[in-house]
Design an enzyme around this catalytic site. Structure first.
Site, mmCIF file in Angstrom:
data_model
loop_
_atom_site.group_PDB
_atom_site.id
_atom_site.type_symbol
_atom_site.label_atom_id
_atom_site.label_comp_id
_atom_site.label_asym_id
_atom_site.label_seq_id
_atom_site.Cartn_x
_atom_site.Cartn_y
_atom_site.Cartn_z
ATOM 1 N N TYR A 104 -5.976 83.429 -3.978
ATOM 2 C CA TYR A 104 -5.968 83.552 -5.448
ATOM 3 C C TYR A 104 -7.407 83.657 -5.944
ATOM 4 O O TYR A 104 -7.737 84.534 -6.747
ATOM 5 C CB TYR A 104 -5.262 82.325 -6.031
ATOM 6 C CG TYR A 104 -5.352 82.186 -7.535
ATOM 7 C CD1 TYR A 104 -4.576 82.981 -8.366
ATOM 8 C CD2 TYR A 104 -6.208 81.244 -8.121
ATOM 9 C CE1 TYR A 104 -4.653 82.846 -9.750
ATOM 10 C CE2 TYR A 104 -6.284 81.105 -9.485
ATOM 11 C CZ TYR A 104 -5.507 81.902 -10.302
ATOM 12 O OH TYR A 104 -5.582 81.773 -11.662
ATOM 13 N N LYS A 110 -9.390 86.646 -7.951
ATOM 14 C CA LYS A 110 -10.058 86.444 -9.247
ATOM 15 C C LYS A 110 -11.547 86.817 -9.163
ATOM 16 O O LYS A 110 -12.135 87.242 -10.151
ATOM 17 C CB LYS A 110 -9.869 84.992 -9.714
ATOM 18 C CG LYS A 110 -8.412 84.655 -10.072
ATOM 19 C CD LYS A 110 -7.891 85.509 -11.207
ATOM 20 C CE LYS A 110 -6.516 85.072 -11.691
ATOM 21 N NZ LYS A 110 -6.013 85.852 -12.827
#
Ligand SMILES: NC(=O)c1ccc[n+]([C@@H]2O[C@H](COP(=O)([O-])OP(=O)(O)OC[C@H]3O[C@@H](n4cnc5c(N)ncnc54)[C@H](OP(=O)(O)O)[C@@H]3O)[C@@H](O)[C@H]2O)c1
Length: 276
Positions: A180, A184
């Site tokens: 994740y 990002k």
């Protein structure tokens, strides 16, 4: 609903102070898309944009919660299109609907994001990794491409603003949510690269929050909020409205010389050496 808002929409309330116009409704007359906006940060952003004068198209996968969210908006300020943000047919439907109903698009907020797995990268199922990259990174790029190329929308011919929702996990590693964070971090570089490609007409910026109290982040703070908050110099976790106010600023002409920036919104967490 996440907050009490006064919907004014009255540009005649603009005032001149020291010869400068102070706008009561910075986004009056504009139109926006906010992806992933049936709850949490996306919903707060949509509410804030409407409060500042915009009309907004909100999306999410589940139609019921999306319609429930829309019911809280003043009439005529919001439209909904349900679907998955990484589905090209959904994006096409959104853009055709926005062109038909709003006849313009000024602001795109790439907010939809997922994190379906928890654990070390060494155990990561690569199918899950592809899904994260598809939704968080490639779909964000695809939304910008599709808007740019859409024959009925003027995004490419008038000033526009893209705001991507990144995360502090893209700045510094967070155990258990590595992929994740990688997605990002990619959003940050996507933001800078698009800013260079799309200037001077289109500004592209990102907001990188630390933990914000939403369903998405519950596992990071539930049952231990005081302990987690103590790592934040400002002494509390984020609220969706903290993100919404920065997004509204970045969308407005008050930010007309800002592009290619990833702005941390973290209550001071990174400065204190913390991670989400
Ligand atoms: N909360 C935090 O601490 C935090 C911190 C940093 C960054 N962020 C980022 O902020 C964004 C919003 O997070 P949040 O905390 O507000 O999450 P949330 O409360 O879980 O809300 C997520 C929203 O996105 C929709 N959604 C999820 N997957 C989607 C997809 N593939 N296509 C379209 N819509 C989708 C959800 O509705 P459906 O389930 O019906 O689709 C819901 O409306 C995400 O990009 C997240 O990575 C959050």
């Amino acid at each position: 609903m996440t907050q009490e808002i006064t919907f004014s929409g009255d540009p005649s309330r603009n005032e001149s102070v020291f010869g400068r116009e102070v706008k009561a409704c910075r986004l009056e007359g504009t139109a926006a898309i906010v992806t992933g906006a049936s709850r949490g940060i996306g919903l707060a952003i949509a509410e804030r944009l409407v409060a500042e004068g915009a009309r907004v198209c909100i999306t999410a996968r589940k139609i019921g919660p999306l319609e429930d969210a829309a019911a809280g908006f003043p009439e005529g300020t919001v439209i909904t299109v349900a679907g998955n943000s990484d589905d090209p047919d959904h994006r096409r439907e959104v853009l055709d609907t926005v062109a038909r109903k709003f006849d313009r698009l000024d602001i795109l907020v790439n907010n939809a994001g997922i994190n379906p797995v928890y654990g070390p990268l060494m155990d990561l199922d690569l199918e899950a990794a592809r899904k994260i990259i598809n939704v968080n990174v490639l779909a964000s790029l695809a939304w910008v491409q599709d808007v740019y190329r859409h024959e009925g929308l003027g995004f490419a011919s008038r000033f526009g603003s893209v705001i991507n929702i990144s995360s502090v996990t893209g700045q510094t590693p967070s155990p258990g949510i590595g992929m994740y964070g990688i997605s990002k971090a990619a959003i940050g570089h996507l933001t800078r690269t698009l800013a260079v490609e799309l200037g001077p007409r289109i500004r592209v910026n990102a907001v990188a929050p630390a933990v914000v109290k939403t369903r998405f982040a519950r596992a990071l703070y539930e049952g231990k909020e005081a302990e987690v908050s103590s790592k934040y110099p400002l002494g509390r976790l984020g609220k969706p409205d903290d993100i919404a106010s920065l997004v509204a600023f970045l969308a407005s002409s008050d930010a007309s010389w800002i592009t290619g920036q990833v702005i941390n919104l973290d209550g001071g967490l990174l400065s204190a050496g913390g991670s989400a």
